[in-house]
Design an enzyme around this catalytic site. Sequence first.
Site, PDB file in Angstrom:
ATOM      1  N   SER A  61      43.944  40.304  40.845  1.00  0.00           N
ATOM      2  CA  SER A  61      43.477  41.439  40.037  1.00  0.00           C
ATOM      3  C   SER A  61      42.008  41.366  39.632  1.00  0.00           C
ATOM      4  CB  SER A  61      44.347  41.586  38.793  1.00  0.00           C
ATOM      5  OG  SER A  61      45.590  42.152  39.127  1.00  0.00           O
ATOM      6  N   LYS A  64      39.861  44.058  40.991  1.00  0.00           N
ATOM      7  CA  LYS A  64      39.790  45.376  40.360  1.00  0.00           C
ATOM      8  C   LYS A  64      38.393  45.656  39.799  1.00  0.00           C
ATOM      9  CE  LYS A  64      44.710  45.257  39.362  1.00  0.00           C
ATOM     10  NZ  LYS A  64      45.778  44.974  38.384  1.00  0.00           N
ATOM     11  N   TYR A 189      44.380  47.936  49.203  1.00  0.00           N
ATOM     12  CA  TYR A 189      44.606  47.296  47.902  1.00  0.00           C
ATOM     13  C   TYR A 189      45.175  45.889  48.069  1.00  0.00           C
ATOM     14  CZ  TYR A 189      46.775  46.331  43.374  1.00  0.00           C
ATOM     15  OH  TYR A 189      47.162  45.733  42.199  1.00  0.00           O
ATOM     16  N   TYR A 240      45.017  42.309  30.589  1.00  0.00           N
ATOM     17  CA  TYR A 240      46.288  43.033  30.494  1.00  0.00           C
ATOM     18  C   TYR A 240      46.654  43.308  29.041  1.00  0.00           C
ATOM     19  CZ  TYR A 240      46.502  41.400  35.333  1.00  0.00           C
ATOM     20  OH  TYR A 240      46.215  41.125  36.642  1.00  0.00           O
ATOM     21  N   VAL A 258      46.640  37.006  38.916  1.00  0.00           N
ATOM     22  CA  VAL A 258      47.845  36.176  38.916  1.00  0.00           C
ATOM     23  C   VAL A 258      47.761  35.008  39.898  1.00  0.00           C
ATOM     24  CG1 VAL A 258      49.367  37.984  38.062  1.00  0.00           C
ATOM     25  CG2 VAL A 258      49.039  37.718  40.535  1.00  0.00           C
TER      26      VAL A 258
END
Length: 304
Positions: A61, A64, A189, A240, A258
């Site tokens: 992530s 992102k 992605y 998060y 992660v």
Amino acid sequence: MKRILENIIEDCRKWTSKGEVASYIPELAKANPEALGIWVTNLGGEEYFAGDWDIKFTIQSMSKVITLMLAILDNGTEYVFTKVGMEPTESGFNSITNLETHEQKQPLNPMINAGAIATVSLINGETADEKINRILNFTRKITGNDEIGINYNVYESEKKTGNRNRALAYYMKGNGIIEGDVEEILDVYFKACSMEITCKDIARIGAMLANDGVLINNERVISREACRIVKTIMVTCGMYDASGKFAVHIGIPAKSGVGGGIMAAVPRRMGIGVVGPALDAQGNSIGGIKILEKLSHELDLSIF
């Protein structure tokens, strides 16, 4: 600095036994839960490291942040944020609840899975291959590492188990948030999340963000304003549903993955990359958070 980092790594190793490696993506379950490392790049180009800084892991992530920057470069901030919001969430990173309850049916922010899928769909490229090559080349540029590539074992593992992400993507397609072929967008992605990096690479990205979009070789890659927006969203959404707690106790713009990595940017001071594959309940590196907490207190890094 090196002594400080070595002492912090030693102090935080015990925390790795209190977390668990990600297992919902089978390939990630192979990571060493005891690994813990850090790399720091300051804006003068000086670099320091300690622990298992040289192990390779997938960016997950943290990608992102990269795809958000590219989407802004390709479309401008105003258009990007008609497709994705700027608000934090108390739900998990792969939750579909926000899409159903949010009035505009758009993802709440670019740091959750739905938001990142939406920003990936905005990246220029006629084909999926063109899009992922732009992401790879941009990542290589901002890290200074031309060797960065995709871990195809992780990519295949993510693709086979990514049904929750498919649900998010098709729901957004049905509501007009994303355009184009859903499976191609998801393929980009999954590949972006599967880029293989080290702590050094993410510290270099953090240093660029800390330097308002300018690389350590003085080349500007993103505008100051866009960089400010990215860092602000990292503060409010990057960890998060633990972002608020992280801001209170550590106070640094950061983004986790992660795979065990955390990328942090201390404005006008340094970029930090940490790795610790053992995760807490929110999906953040449990040892990595403790490292950043100790380092923030030791060097007074909080922006607040």
